[in-house]
Enzyme design. Structure first.
Site, short mmCIF file in Angstrom:
data_model
loop_
_atom_site.label_atom_id
_atom_site.label_comp_id
_atom_site.label_asym_id
_atom_site.label_seq_id
_atom_site.Cartn_x
_atom_site.Cartn_y
_atom_site.Cartn_z
CG HIS A 44 -17.68 -35.19 34.29
ND1 HIS A 44 -16.83 -36.26 34.32
CD2 HIS A 44 -16.92 -34.10 34.54
CE1 HIS A 44 -15.61 -35.85 34.59
NE2 HIS A 44 -15.63 -34.53 34.73
CB SER A 101 -16.05 -29.98 35.67
OG SER A 101 -15.52 -31.27 35.68
CE1 TYR A 125 -8.43 -24.17 35.85
CE2 TYR A 125 -10.44 -25.42 36.23
CZ TYR A 125 -9.06 -25.36 36.14
OH TYR A 125 -8.33 -26.48 36.35
CB SER A 132 -12.77 -23.61 28.84
OG SER A 132 -13.00 -24.24 27.61
CG HIS A 183 -13.94 -29.25 29.04
ND1 HIS A 183 -13.52 -28.31 29.97
CD2 HIS A 183 -13.43 -30.43 29.46
CE1 HIS A 183 -12.78 -28.89 30.88
NE2 HIS A 183 -12.71 -30.19 30.60
P1 AMP Z 1 -12.76 -32.34 33.55
O1 AMP Z 1 -12.97 -33.30 32.43
O2 AMP Z 1 -13.94 -31.44 33.78
O3 AMP Z 1 -12.25 -33.00 34.78
O4 AMP Z 1 -11.64 -31.32 33.06
C1 AMP Z 1 -10.36 -31.74 32.66
C2 AMP Z 1 -9.33 -30.77 33.14
O5 AMP Z 1 -9.50 -29.50 32.51
C3 AMP Z 1 -9.41 -30.49 34.63
O6 AMP Z 1 -8.31 -31.10 35.28
C4 AMP Z 1 -9.31 -28.98 34.72
O7 AMP Z 1 -8.38 -28.60 35.68
C5 AMP Z 1 -8.83 -28.57 33.34
N1 AMP Z 1 -9.05 -27.21 32.92
C6 AMP Z 1 -8.03 -26.45 32.50
N2 AMP Z 1 -8.47 -25.22 32.19
C7 AMP Z 1 -9.80 -25.18 32.41
C8 AMP Z 1 -10.81 -24.16 32.27
N3 AMP Z 1 -10.52 -22.93 31.83
N4 AMP Z 1 -12.06 -24.47 32.57
C9 AMP Z 1 -12.38 -25.71 32.98
N5 AMP Z 1 -11.45 -26.71 33.14
C10 AMP Z 1 -10.17 -26.45 32.86
#
Ligand code: AMP
Length: 230
Positions: free
Chosen positions: A85, A87, A167, A171, A173
């Site tokens: 996914h 986020s 955030y 970022s 991803h």
């Molecule tokens: P997710 O796969 O979307 O759960 O993201 C993995 C981790 O990336 C999450 O635990 C977020 O806290 C972390 N993360 C760290 N920095 C960022 C950022 N700038 N933008 C989005 N996610 C972030």
């Protein structure tokens, strides 16, 4: 939250929540749709997040296996994520009786967006705030502005409920794999090698990094809500 809004919440709660049952806390309380919940289970509070779903094709999963092999050869054991996914929010604690109003608010805020394309162009390393897990993720380049606008709208909904926003410098991803602990430094050392694996994959599967976004999802406990884009 004002009294009037709270009352509205209660009314909606009775009307709309008849068929929603609390997720089973004993059933792996730390996991939530492939995301690790960073807070313990609390009665009446549901872990909630907004995201774009990605169903990876077989060849994408093969590429992730290749990334894991390269990492393993450097002593870093990664596990493939459960649910792919992107986020659009953090995982927040939403009170059970707020869910219908939160979902209504999301629906209203997201209804103006049309479908769009996201292209994932490079690998990067991410850590959760507690620094208990490190993620290898594919960063979205094409589509960033649209993702940012949507995340802003999601933030507006979260603020209505005094919940934490995303955030400041998001970022966006797609996490592919993760490991326990704070391993950013170690993974960054091999990031160039990992990016070669990804670029080679793109050479033979040129469209496999593109996601056509037609809906936004929100998961609250075990309940899934989807919002179709125009
Ligand atoms: P997710 O796969 O979307 O759960 O993201 C993995 C981790 O990336 C999450 O635990 C977020 O806290 C972390 N993360 C760290 N920095 C960022 C950022 N700038 N933008 C989005 N996610 C972030």
């Amino acid at each position: 939250m004002t009294n009037a809004l709270f009352f509205q919440c209660l009314m909606k709660f009775h009307k709309c929540m008849k068929n929603i049952t609390e997720p089973d806390a004993k059933n792996d309380p730390n996991k939530h749709g492939g995301k690790i919940r960073s807070f313990p289970h609390e009665r009446g509070v549901w872990a909630t997040y907004v995201y774009i779903q990605y169903k990876p094709p077989e060849e994408f999963l093969e590429m992730v296996e290749e990334l894991k092999k390269v990492s393993e050869s450097h002593g870093i054991i990664l596990n493939t994520v459960e649910d792919f996914h992107i986020s659009l929010s953090r995982t927040v604690k939403l009170r059970h009786h707020w869910i219908p109003l939160f979902v209504d608010s999301l629906k209203a805020h997201l209804s103006y967006f049309s479908r769009f394309k996201v292209a994932l162009q490079s690998l990067d390393v991410y850590e959760n705030e507690e620094k208990t897990r490190t993620f290898l993720g594919l960063k979205a380049h094409t589509g960033f502005e649209k993702l940012e606008k949507i995340a802003d709208k999601v933030d507006s909904c979260l603020l209505e409920f005094k919940l934490p926003t995303f955030y400041q410098n998001p970022s966006f991803h797609l996490s592919c794999a993760s490991c326990i602990g704070s391993k950013t430094e170690e993974i960054e050392k091999i990031l160039a090698d990992l990016n070669v694996v990804f670029q080679l994959f793109l050479n033979s599967h040129s469209k496999c990094n593109q996601i056509w976004v037609t809906k936004i999802c929100c998961k609250s406990g075990n309940k899934l809500f989807t919002f179709s884009l125009k």
